[in-house]
Design an enzyme around this catalytic site. Structure first.
Site, PDB file in Angstrom:
ATOM      1  N   ARG A 214      76.199  67.849  36.431  1.00 52.14           N
ATOM      2  CA  ARG A 214      74.990  67.437  35.699  1.00 52.14           C
ATOM      3  C   ARG A 214      75.335  67.140  34.241  1.00 52.14           C
ATOM      4  NH1 ARG A 214      72.659  72.436  38.317  1.00 52.14           N
ATOM      5  NH2 ARG A 214      71.942  71.689  40.333  1.00 52.14           N
ATOM      6  N   ASP A 254      62.163  62.489  44.593  1.00 49.14           N
ATOM      7  CA  ASP A 254      62.482  63.418  45.676  1.00 49.14           C
ATOM      8  C   ASP A 254      61.355  63.323  46.702  1.00 49.14           C
ATOM      9  OD1 ASP A 254      64.625  65.977  45.797  1.00 49.14           O
ATOM     10  OD2 ASP A 254      62.896  66.210  47.113  1.00 49.14           O
ATOM     11  N   SER A 255      61.684  63.654  47.951  1.00 44.87           N
ATOM     12  CA  SER A 255      60.640  63.587  48.983  1.00 44.87           C
ATOM     13  C   SER A 255      59.819  64.873  49.042  1.00 44.87           C
ATOM     14  CB  SER A 255      61.274  63.319  50.358  1.00 44.87           C
ATOM     15  OG  SER A 255      62.198  64.340  50.645  1.00 44.87           O
ATOM     16  N   ASP A 303      72.185  61.957  44.794  1.00 41.92           N
ATOM     17  CA  ASP A 303      72.597  63.287  45.275  1.00 41.92           C
ATOM     18  C   ASP A 303      71.819  63.634  46.548  1.00 41.92           C
ATOM     19  OD1 ASP A 303      73.768  65.782  45.464  1.00 41.92           O
ATOM     20  OD2 ASP A 303      72.504  66.697  43.919  1.00 41.92           O
ATOM     21  N   CYS A 343      77.543  65.927  49.697  1.00 41.14           N
ATOM     22  CA  CYS A 343      77.800  67.360  49.918  1.00 41.14           C
ATOM     23  C   CYS A 343      78.107  67.630  51.393  1.00 41.14           C
ATOM     24  CB  CYS A 343      76.625  68.197  49.429  1.00 41.14           C
ATOM     25  SG  CYS A 343      75.079  67.776  50.231  1.00 41.14           S
TER      26      CYS A 343
HETATM   27  N1  SAH Z   1      70.168  66.833  42.621  1.00 43.64           N
HETATM   28  C1  SAH Z   1      69.688  68.170  42.923  1.00 43.64           C
HETATM   29  C2  SAH Z   1      70.016  68.653  44.308  1.00 43.64           C
HETATM   30  C3  SAH Z   1      69.633  67.709  45.410  1.00 43.64           C
HETATM   31  S1  SAH Z   1      69.556  68.441  46.955  1.00 43.64           S
HETATM   32  C4  SAH Z   1      70.179  69.127  41.853  1.00 43.64           C
HETATM   33  O1  SAH Z   1      70.914  68.736  40.959  1.00 43.64           O
HETATM   34  O2  SAH Z   1      69.831  70.298  41.925  1.00 43.64           O
HETATM   35  C5  SAH Z   1      68.915  67.163  47.931  1.00 43.64           C
HETATM   36  C6  SAH Z   1      67.460  66.832  47.697  1.00 43.64           C
HETATM   37  O3  SAH Z   1      67.155  65.724  48.538  1.00 43.64           O
HETATM   38  C7  SAH Z   1      66.457  67.916  48.080  1.00 43.64           C
HETATM   39  O4  SAH Z   1      65.667  68.241  46.970  1.00 43.64           O
HETATM   40  C8  SAH Z   1      65.582  67.268  49.161  1.00 43.64           C
HETATM   41  O5  SAH Z   1      64.194  67.600  49.022  1.00 43.64           O
HETATM   42  C9  SAH Z   1      65.793  65.806  48.906  1.00 43.64           C
HETATM   43  N2  SAH Z   1      65.592  64.912  50.057  1.00 43.64           N
HETATM   44  C10 SAH Z   1      65.890  65.150  51.364  1.00 43.64           C
HETATM   45  N3  SAH Z   1      65.615  64.066  52.115  1.00 43.64           N
HETATM   46  C11 SAH Z   1      65.126  63.124  51.270  1.00 43.64           C
HETATM   47  C12 SAH Z   1      64.648  61.781  51.442  1.00 43.64           C
HETATM   48  N4  SAH Z   1      64.667  61.196  52.643  1.00 43.64           N
HETATM   49  N5  SAH Z   1      64.226  61.116  50.362  1.00 43.64           N
HETATM   50  C13 SAH Z   1      64.205  61.695  49.131  1.00 43.64           C
HETATM   51  N6  SAH Z   1      64.651  62.954  48.915  1.00 43.64           N
HETATM   52  C14 SAH Z   1      65.105  63.660  49.953  1.00 43.64           C
END
Ligand code: SAH
Length: 399
Positions: A214, A254-255, A303, A343
């Site tokens: 980050r 985010d979803s 991410d 990940c």
């Molecule tokens: N970038 C974050 C961690 C991301 S984890 C950090 O720095 O802490 C992955 C994220 O993707 C989760 O919050 C999850 O809610 C979201 N996610 C899962 N499927 C998704 C989709 N189809 N569209 C958008 N977001 C999604």
């Protein structure tokens, strides 16, 4: 000790286990006539009866045996578990500065030779995540050792749904020391405050592995940038960029409504509420509609959640990564920064690079790699278990 039951590798797998990988899959062994109990200690031998390692058996898991020692003199005892815990804790004490003091991963499963055990520390609270049913008989030992070292206010233990299914356990979250804090636990990371929900959050509460990435994203973001943070969860990348960089616009997607509510609270907590627009959407839909609308950005962070859960899903996951990055690269202004993460432990660094090379070819843009990063140093990886090197984070300039 009485002799342990022997589990015999089938001949095809013989070579694969010279490398000390701790997971012995059901397909790699000749199943014993009468099945050992969950957690029974067993010896792994090859078809020529050569001793390979000692592990714990789980008849309900595709990972039938998890190996904990490759020394035939060593048994899997409380002492061994304590020694491994001490070794893991010793490593983290070397990192005990700045942000690491507040929230860090104390034990990282195979990377600490404790397959199936993750322990995260959030200020005065420890969260144990058990991903191997065979380790459950050692839970009291683990709790005692952690308490001895940290004297925390609480130690809780969780088994998530996915582990429950794959290991034949019930999903649960219970407190073994102390009780659930009435308020979220506040930690400081990279100069920002975070309220971590250690009971209801994703993972053990938050994603500690991206801590340094980050900051890297913020470092490579140019003043005046328009920024898009895709899959922002509780705002990790977006808030770091807002805090450390003068930006024109930050959109974070985010979803999960719950994640976004928490993200908004974090923006307020850190007095950055006017800097970020939060958007609830699916990542593909959000990126496609922005591209169609002619939007351009100077930094895009990707991410997504783990897209390849198993080897069979690898090709599908790589196509999804390609699509995601393909959309993002086309929206980046020349010289813009792409921070792209995966990940999925099944996706190797080479796979991920190849995927990105394909995106460069298809978009006819040069992808100049600035940094190839991994998880934060409290998440080490072990050579014998490549899956521990699960987090890829490439920072690139798109020419
Ligand atoms: N970038 C974050 C961690 C991301 S984890 C950090 O720095 O802490 C992955 C994220 O993707 C989760 O919050 C999850 O809610 C979201 N996610 C899962 N499927 C998704 C989709 N189809 N569209 C958008 N977001 C999604």
């Amino acid at each position: 000790m009485s002799p342990l039951r022997q589990i015999i590798l089938n001949t095809e797998s013989k070579r694969a286990f010279s490398g000390r990988h701790p997971w012995i899959l059901v397909t790699s062994i000749i199943e014993p006539a009468s099945k050992p109990q969950v957690g029974e200690q067993v010896d792994l031998v090859n078809s020529e009866n050569k001793w390979i390692g000692r592990g714990l058996y789980n008849p309900n898991s595709r990972i039938r045996v998890r190996l904990y020692t490759w020394d035939s003199e060593e048994h899997i005892t409380k002492d061994l578990i304590n020694t491994r815990l001490d070794r893991a804790i010793q490593l983290r004490s070397r990192l005990a500065n700045g942000s690491h003091q507040q929230a860090l991963r104390i034990v990282f499963s195979e990377a600490d030779q404790l397959s199936g055990l993750v322990v995260d520390k959030y200020a005065e609270h420890l969260v144990i995540q058990v991903t191997a049913a065979a380790l459950m008989p050692f839970l009291d030992t683990i709790v005692d050792r952690l308490f001895h070292h940290y004297r925390p206010l609480s130690i809780s233990m969780q088994v998530d749904e996915r582990t429950g299914k794959s290991e034949g356990m019930d999903a649960e979250h219970r407190f073994l020391v102390g009780s659930a804090p009435s308020e979220p636990v506040t930690i400081e990371e990279n100069g920002l405050y975070w309220n971590v929900d250690i009971v209801g959050g994703q993972k053990t509460g938050t994603y500690l592995d991206q801590r340094e990435n980050r900051l890297a994203a913020a470092r490579w973001t140019q003043p005046g940038a328009r920024v898009l943070d895709v899959c922002c969860y509780v705002g990790g990348f977006a808030l770091n960029i807002a805090k450390h960089c003068e930006t024109k616009e930050i959109i974070a997607v985010d979803s999960s409504d719950k994640a976004l509510q928490s993200a908004k609270q974090h923006a307020t907590l850190n007095q950055l509420e006017n800097r970020i627009t939060w958007e609830q959407a699916d990542f593909f839909e959000s990126l496609s509609s922005k591209l169609d609308a002619g939007k351009k950005f100077d930094t895009i962070v990707l991410d997504p959640p783990r897209l390849a859960g198993s080897r069979e899903h690898l090709q599908r996951a790589l196509s999804a990564y390609h699509r995601l990055n393909f959309l993002a690269v086309r929206m980046l202004n020349p010289g813009g920064t792409l921070v792209t993460c995966s990940c999925s432990g099944r996706v190797s660094r080479d796979d991920f690079r190849d995927m990105l090379r394909g995106v460069g070819t298809r978009t006819r843009r040069e992808i100049q790699v600035l940094e190839e990063r991994g998880a934060a140093p409290d998440h080490p990886s072990c050579m014998s278990c490549p899956e521990t090197d699960y987090l890829k984070c490439i920072v690139a300039r798109i020419l």
